[in-house]
Design a protein around this motif. Structure first.
Motif, short mmCIF file in Angstrom:
data_model
loop_
_atom_site.label_atom_id
_atom_site.label_comp_id
_atom_site.label_asym_id
_atom_site.label_seq_id
_atom_site.Cartn_x
_atom_site.Cartn_y
_atom_site.Cartn_z
N LEU A 69 -38.74 14.82 -29.62
CA LEU A 69 -38.54 13.62 -30.43
C LEU A 69 -39.31 12.44 -29.83
O LEU A 69 -39.92 11.65 -30.55
CB LEU A 69 -37.06 13.30 -30.53
N MET A 70 -39.32 12.33 -28.50
CA MET A 70 -40.04 11.25 -27.83
C MET A 70 -41.54 11.36 -28.10
O MET A 70 -42.19 10.38 -28.48
CB MET A 70 -39.79 11.29 -26.33
N PHE A 71 -42.11 12.55 -27.94
CA PHE A 71 -43.54 12.72 -28.17
C PHE A 71 -43.90 12.54 -29.64
O PHE A 71 -44.97 12.01 -29.96
CB PHE A 71 -44.02 14.08 -27.65
N THR A 72 -43.02 12.96 -30.53
CA THR A 72 -43.27 12.76 -31.96
C THR A 72 -43.30 11.27 -32.28
O THR A 72 -44.20 10.78 -32.98
CB THR A 72 -42.19 13.47 -32.80
N GLY A 73 -42.33 10.53 -31.77
CA GLY A 73 -42.29 9.09 -32.01
C GLY A 73 -43.49 8.38 -31.42
O GLY A 73 -44.09 7.50 -32.05
#
Length: 77
Positions: A11-15
């Motif tokens: 989720l962090m890398f996607t954001g």
């Protein structure tokens, strides 16, 4: 616990990827708009007139303005 950690990292890398892509698109849009404005609305060259009294201003007008400024300064000093 590792499943939640993996999900959080994804989720962090996607954001971060979405924000990075948005910033890239923003820079591209600003560069395109800048090019369009410079192409269709070029800068008007500034005249090299010296600020001050020109021949177009009547000397009586200058005298009246000078007297008014002097009177104002004398009154409010």
């Amino acid at each position: 616990m590792t499943e939640q950690m993996t999900s959080g990292i994804e989720l962090m890398f996607t954001g971060m990827g979405i924000v990075f892509l948005f910033l890239i698109m923003l820079v591209i849009a600003i560069n395109i708009m800048s090019a369009l404005v410079q192409r269709y609305f070029p800068d008007i060259p500034v005249s090299k007139a010296v600020p001050g009294i020109t021949a177009d201003i009547d000397k009586s007008v200058v005298a009246a303005i000078t007297a008014a400024v002097h009177q104002y300064r004398k009154k409010h000093n």
